[in-house]
Design an enzyme around this catalytic site. Sequence first.
Site, PDB file in Angstrom:
ATOM      1  N   TYR A  32      38.151 -14.851  10.052  1.00  0.00           N
ATOM      2  CA  TYR A  32      39.478 -14.252   9.898  1.00  0.00           C
ATOM      3  C   TYR A  32      39.964 -14.343   8.463  1.00  0.00           C
ATOM      4  O   TYR A  32      39.356 -15.014   7.635  1.00  0.00           O
ATOM      5  CB  TYR A  32      40.472 -14.938  10.841  1.00  0.00           C
ATOM      6  N   GLU A 180      40.643 -31.188   1.233  1.00  0.00           N
ATOM      7  CA  GLU A 180      41.671 -30.143   1.123  1.00  0.00           C
ATOM      8  C   GLU A 180      42.731 -30.391   2.184  1.00  0.00           C
ATOM      9  O   GLU A 180      42.649 -31.365   2.925  1.00  0.00           O
ATOM     10  CB  GLU A 180      41.040 -28.756   1.278  1.00  0.00           C
ATOM     11  N   LEU A 204      37.287 -24.723   1.934  1.00  0.00           N
ATOM     12  CA  LEU A 204      37.388 -23.271   1.827  1.00  0.00           C
ATOM     13  C   LEU A 204      37.792 -22.953   0.388  1.00  0.00           C
ATOM     14  O   LEU A 204      38.752 -23.523  -0.126  1.00  0.00           O
ATOM     15  CB  LEU A 204      38.460 -22.743   2.782  1.00  0.00           C
TER      16      LEU A 204
END
Length: 287
Positions: A32, A180, A204
């Site tokens: 997504y 993260e 990511l």
Amino acid sequence: MGKIILGDQILDRPDVHIDLEDRGYQFGDGVYEVIRVYGGKLFTMKEHIDRLFASAKKIKLDISMAPEQMQKLVEDLVKENKVDFGSVYMQVTRGAAPRTHMFPKPASNTKAVFTAYTNVVPRPASQLENGVEAITAEDIRWLRCDIKSLNLLPNVLAKQEAADAGCFEAILHRSGIVTEGSSSNAYIVKNGEVITHPADHLILNGITRQVLVKLCKENGIPFVEKEFELKDLQNADEVFITSTTSEVMPVIKVDGKTVGDGTPGKITRKLQELFEAKINREIMVNF
Ligand SMILES: Cc1ncc(COP(=O)(O)O)c(C=O)c1O
């Protein structure tokens, strides 16, 4: 809200039906993206669509649509829904097939399912101005966090832990190494240097992060991609997170401990200004 994309069509929401056996629904077998809309324009759209295709390739998912066609469809959707400030959520799943873990056989003719919809959401102005609080939490995710996969259960659990503690974000760590946020990239500033985890399989590579790397380079702000530890996070001069929806968000408390003097730091403020200028430049292009 408004119209929705299903495959290559823009439809009214009641006309969109997703199969119970869609692999996205049953296995989280898909990828997504979320893209910000500022002044009716999709911000860093190409980068997001490229990452969607890259994520799909990493899980051997054939999107069966050209990136240019997807881009045009999403632009049309934003226009149709008259989104001024908001976001587009888009996802691609491996399609609907009788439930079994293996990929559907080519002979079954199962096609990837592309869907997208828009949200109207204001920018988080007061949080950008005042900063937010974060907790730290163990990073219990898989080892391919570079893929923007639909499987978000560990992220959901971490975010809920943050929310239960009255905080905005959970900053994750693997055995003390900060990776993260649960839905953001995390940074510290120490002695004038911006430091963040390298863009490898453990995080990511955020599009906002990539914008920030460029802005730092162009403006002579030292940017270092290296591992740092929880104790560095606790002793940082400044802490901030970035994401499509949170932009450059100052973090003023971590695990209840004040960062710096408890207000957004100087470099964080500078990066916010540079990011704002970039948004304004993009809105003006072809306007
Ligand atoms: C785990 C994770 N890391 C980083 C980010 C930031 O990525 P981007 O700047 O592309 O929104 C996100 C955004 O949702 C995320 O979910």
